[in-house]
Design a protein around this motif. Structure first.
Motif, mmCIF file in Angstrom:
data_model
loop_
_atom_site.group_PDB
_atom_site.id
_atom_site.type_symbol
_atom_site.label_atom_id
_atom_site.label_comp_id
_atom_site.label_asym_id
_atom_site.label_seq_id
_atom_site.Cartn_x
_atom_site.Cartn_y
_atom_site.Cartn_z
ATOM 1 N N VAL A 85 0.845 -1.194 0.000
ATOM 2 C CA VAL A 85 0.000 0.000 0.000
ATOM 3 C C VAL A 85 0.877 1.239 0.000
ATOM 4 C CG1 VAL A 85 -1.672 1.371 1.306
ATOM 5 C CG2 VAL A 85 -1.933 -1.117 1.178
ATOM 6 N N ASN A 86 0.709 2.062 -1.033
ATOM 7 C CA ASN A 86 1.397 3.355 -1.108
ATOM 8 C C ASN A 86 0.431 4.400 -0.571
ATOM 9 O OD1 ASN A 86 2.823 5.647 -1.736
ATOM 10 N ND2 ASN A 86 2.531 5.483 -3.951
ATOM 11 N N LEU A 87 0.658 4.839 0.671
ATOM 12 C CA LEU A 87 -0.287 5.717 1.351
ATOM 13 C C LEU A 87 0.155 7.171 1.295
ATOM 14 C CD1 LEU A 87 -2.842 5.938 3.168
ATOM 15 C CD2 LEU A 87 -1.303 5.692 5.133
ATOM 16 N N GLU A 88 -0.746 8.035 0.835
ATOM 17 C CA GLU A 88 -0.540 9.480 0.873
ATOM 18 C C GLU A 88 -1.531 10.073 1.865
ATOM 19 O OE1 GLU A 88 -0.826 13.501 -1.917
ATOM 20 O OE2 GLU A 88 -1.230 11.533 -2.787
ATOM 21 N N VAL A 89 -1.030 10.679 2.916
ATOM 22 C CA VAL A 89 -1.885 11.253 3.955
ATOM 23 C C VAL A 89 -1.904 12.766 3.828
ATOM 24 C CG1 VAL A 89 -2.265 11.517 6.432
ATOM 25 C CG2 VAL A 89 -1.426 9.338 5.535
ATOM 26 N N ASP A 95 -12.108 22.573 8.703
ATOM 27 C CA ASP A 95 -13.506 22.840 8.382
ATOM 28 C C ASP A 95 -13.845 22.142 7.068
ATOM 29 O OD1 ASP A 95 -12.894 24.688 6.077
ATOM 30 O OD2 ASP A 95 -12.018 25.864 7.703
ATOM 31 N N PRO A 96 -15.133 22.015 6.742
ATOM 32 C CA PRO A 96 -15.524 21.310 5.515
ATOM 33 C C PRO A 96 -14.933 21.905 4.240
ATOM 34 C CG PRO A 96 -17.413 21.548 6.956
ATOM 35 C CD PRO A 96 -16.307 22.360 7.574
ATOM 36 N N ALA A 97 -14.838 23.218 4.160
ATOM 37 C CA ALA A 97 -14.317 23.840 2.939
ATOM 38 C C ALA A 97 -12.862 23.444 2.696
ATOM 39 C CB ALA A 97 -14.445 25.354 3.030
ATOM 40 N N SER A 98 -12.042 23.504 3.736
ATOM 41 C CA SER A 98 -10.632 23.138 3.562
ATOM 42 C C SER A 98 -10.480 21.649 3.287
ATOM 43 C CB SER A 98 -9.812 23.541 4.793
ATOM 44 O OG SER A 98 -10.258 22.869 5.950
ATOM 45 N N GLN A 99 -11.346 20.815 3.884
ATOM 46 C CA GLN A 99 -11.230 19.386 3.599
ATOM 47 C C GLN A 99 -11.742 19.042 2.208
ATOM 48 O OE1 GLN A 99 -12.982 16.571 6.412
ATOM 49 N NE2 GLN A 99 -11.435 15.059 5.838
ATOM 50 N N ALA A 100 -12.742 19.764 1.720
ATOM 51 C CA ALA A 100 -13.215 19.547 0.351
ATOM 52 C C ALA A 100 -12.094 19.824 -0.643
ATOM 53 C CB ALA A 100 -14.426 20.432 0.063
ATOM 54 N N SER A 101 -11.349 20.901 -0.422
ATOM 55 C CA SER A 101 -10.202 21.209 -1.284
ATOM 56 C C SER A 101 -9.133 20.128 -1.169
ATOM 57 C CB SER A 101 -9.616 22.568 -0.907
ATOM 58 O OG SER A 101 -10.551 23.599 -1.108
ATOM 59 N N GLN A 102 -8.924 19.650 0.050
ATOM 60 C CA GLN A 102 -7.960 18.583 0.300
ATOM 61 C C GLN A 102 -8.350 17.321 -0.462
ATOM 62 O OE1 GLN A 102 -7.855 16.249 4.214
ATOM 63 N NE2 GLN A 102 -6.400 17.908 4.637
ATOM 64 N N ILE A 103 -9.641 16.968 -0.419
ATOM 65 C CA ILE A 103 -10.129 15.777 -1.118
ATOM 66 C C ILE A 103 -9.988 15.943 -2.623
ATOM 67 C CG2 ILE A 103 -12.234 14.476 -1.665
ATOM 68 C CD1 ILE A 103 -13.051 14.918 1.295
ATOM 69 N N ASP A 104 -10.343 17.118 -3.139
ATOM 70 C CA ASP A 104 -10.215 17.374 -4.586
ATOM 71 C C ASP A 104 -8.769 17.186 -5.041
ATOM 72 O OD1 ASP A 104 -12.903 17.929 -4.724
ATOM 73 O OD2 ASP A 104 -12.662 20.110 -4.736
ATOM 74 N N ALA A 105 -7.823 17.687 -4.257
ATOM 75 C CA ALA A 105 -6.411 17.565 -4.615
ATOM 76 C C ALA A 105 -5.960 16.107 -4.586
ATOM 77 C CB ALA A 105 -5.562 18.405 -3.661
ATOM 78 N N LEU A 106 -6.419 15.361 -3.611
ATOM 79 C CA LEU A 106 -6.052 13.942 -3.537
ATOM 80 C C LEU A 106 -6.627 13.162 -4.705
ATOM 81 C CD1 LEU A 106 -6.539 13.302 0.296
ATOM 82 C CD2 LEU A 106 -4.359 13.311 -0.940
ATOM 83 N N GLY A 109 -4.799 13.355 -7.926
ATOM 84 C CA GLY A 109 -3.614 12.504 -8.004
ATOM 85 C C GLY A 109 -3.907 11.082 -8.432
ATOM 86 N N LYS A 110 -5.179 10.801 -8.728
ATOM 87 C CA LYS A 110 -5.626 9.498 -9.253
ATOM 88 C C LYS A 110 -5.231 8.316 -8.350
ATOM 89 C CE LYS A 110 -5.628 11.074 -14.061
ATOM 90 N NZ LYS A 110 -7.073 11.376 -14.005
ATOM 91 N N PRO A 111 -5.655 8.342 -7.091
ATOM 92 C CA PRO A 111 -5.418 7.174 -6.239
ATOM 93 C C PRO A 111 -6.337 6.024 -6.643
ATOM 94 C CG PRO A 111 -6.829 8.718 -5.107
ATOM 95 C CD PRO A 111 -6.419 9.391 -6.395
ATOM 96 N N ASP A 112 -5.999 4.839 -6.230
ATOM 97 C CA ASP A 112 -6.891 3.691 -6.468
ATOM 98 C C ASP A 112 -8.095 3.748 -5.536
ATOM 99 O OD1 ASP A 112 -5.268 2.272 -8.449
ATOM 100 O OD2 ASP A 112 -3.854 1.981 -6.790
#
Length: 347
Positions: A85-89, A95-106, A109-112
């Motif tokens: 497992v290649n894990l990127e944390v 807050d939800p806005a900053s995590q939404a941006s975080q999720i979009d960026a992840l 990166g095309k994770p599985d």
């Protein structure tokens, strides 16, 4: 007590992961969403055999809390242990806005697979749905999303069960008569709502003999717990028990009670299973019980993500699938059985 422990160990052993040698069967989205429970296991831990490398992205809130820090630690350690497992944390969202941006960026990166522990499940449902539309399966830890279309698999503790168990424990200790304070977690999230509902439902058997005289959120934070409890102690002259939603937050509550020299008047219960809370339970002090809600579920989430990425299922299920919902039961930890659970405690 032993029965509770066997249940707990069975659930954790079920994720020993468990690669299924069968090729994954094609299934409809409805089939993948079908409610499922974990299969029984032999009760022994097995090391997963390395398989196809899987890229897993993990989005988590800022670790301003012992349980959250343990969640990220468990995820990192499990990915390292598995080896494939290649894990990127990405953590630190507040807050939800900053995590939404975080999720979009992840997702970019095309994770599985994407694993998320949410700041707010309702607000972040669109971000998770976007990941699913991008064909990135989402594994959700603990806090639920607003729609099953937003995730592939959810794993978490029984939050309703924690509240229900705590309510029954307090009702028993008070013989269904007394004044109770409830210190909640974060207002409006699924964890808080379920822990409150379970608690209220359990107290119904007392026919209003137990009164909740104050109920306030303290955001799972020790400092906020201290502040909130200080105000409640000034307003309420008679309190018999305090039900808190979290062990870390409860440390502030305990300090407030001790500072007010009212620790002989009442007792406190928590949730999470921190080592500090269990030590207090063992000592037989003000802290009377906690309800296990272990951050090892993050390690299980990484294992589940690995299986999804490899197109496999849980070994002990007939169907070569990972279930869509997996719930770990709530377990009461009291002075009588705490010795059996100390090894599960988190820092």
């Amino acid at each position: 007590m032993l029965a509770h422990r066997r249940i707990l160990l069975t659930i954790f052993a079920s994720f020993a992961i468990l690669g299924c040698d069968k090729a994954p069967a094609k299934s409809s989205p409805e089939g993948e969403r079908a409610a499922a429970t974990t299969a029984s296991s032999s009760g022994t831990e097995e090391k997963a055999s390395p398989g196809k490398p899987v890229k897993v992205a993990f989005s988590a809130p800022g670790a301003d809390h012992g349980w959250l820090a343990a969640i990220v630690k468990n995820a990192r350690e499990e990915a390292k242990r598995l080896g494939d497992v290649n894990l990127e944390v990405s953590e630190g969202a507040t807050d939800p806005a900053s995590q939404a941006s975080q999720i979009d960026a992840l997702v970019a990166g095309k994770p599985d697979v994407l694993v998320v522990l949410l700041t707010d499940g309702q607000a972040l449902t669109p971000a998770a749905q976007a990941a699913m539309r991008a064909r990135v399966p989402v594994v959700v830890v603990d806090r639920d999303l607003a729609s099953p279309s937003a995730y592939r698999t959810w794993i978490g503790g029984d939050n309703y069960g924690i509240g229900f168990s705590a309510g029954n424990y307090i009702a028993d200790q008070l013989d269904c008569k007394g004044n109770v304070v409830e210190i909640q977690g974060i207002a409006g999230i699924s964890v808080t709502d379920l822990r409150t509902k379970g608690f209220n439902d359990a107290l119904k058997r007392c026919n209003n003999g137990v009164q909740v005289v104050a109920r306030q959120a303290a955001n799972f934070l020790p400092d906020k717990g201290l502040e909130v409890m200080e105000a409640i102690l000034q307003a309420q002259k008679k309190i018999d028990a305090v039900y808190t939603h979290d062990d870390d937050m409860a440390m502030g509550v305990v300090s407030a009670i001790q500072n007010a020299k009212r620790d002989k008047e009442m007792f406190v219960t928590g949730a999470g299973g921190s080592k500090r809370a269990m030590e207090l339970v063992k000592s037989g002090s003000l802290y009377r019980a906690t309800f296990l809600y272990n951050p090892s579920m993050a390690a299980s989430a990484i294992r589940l993500a690995r299986l999804i990425g490899q197109g496999k299922g849980l070994r002990d299920l007939t169907e070569p699938e990972v279930p869509s919902r997996i719930q770990v039961p709530a377990t009461a930890v009291t002075k009588e059985n705490v010795g059996s659970f100390l090894s599960f405690g988190y820092e």
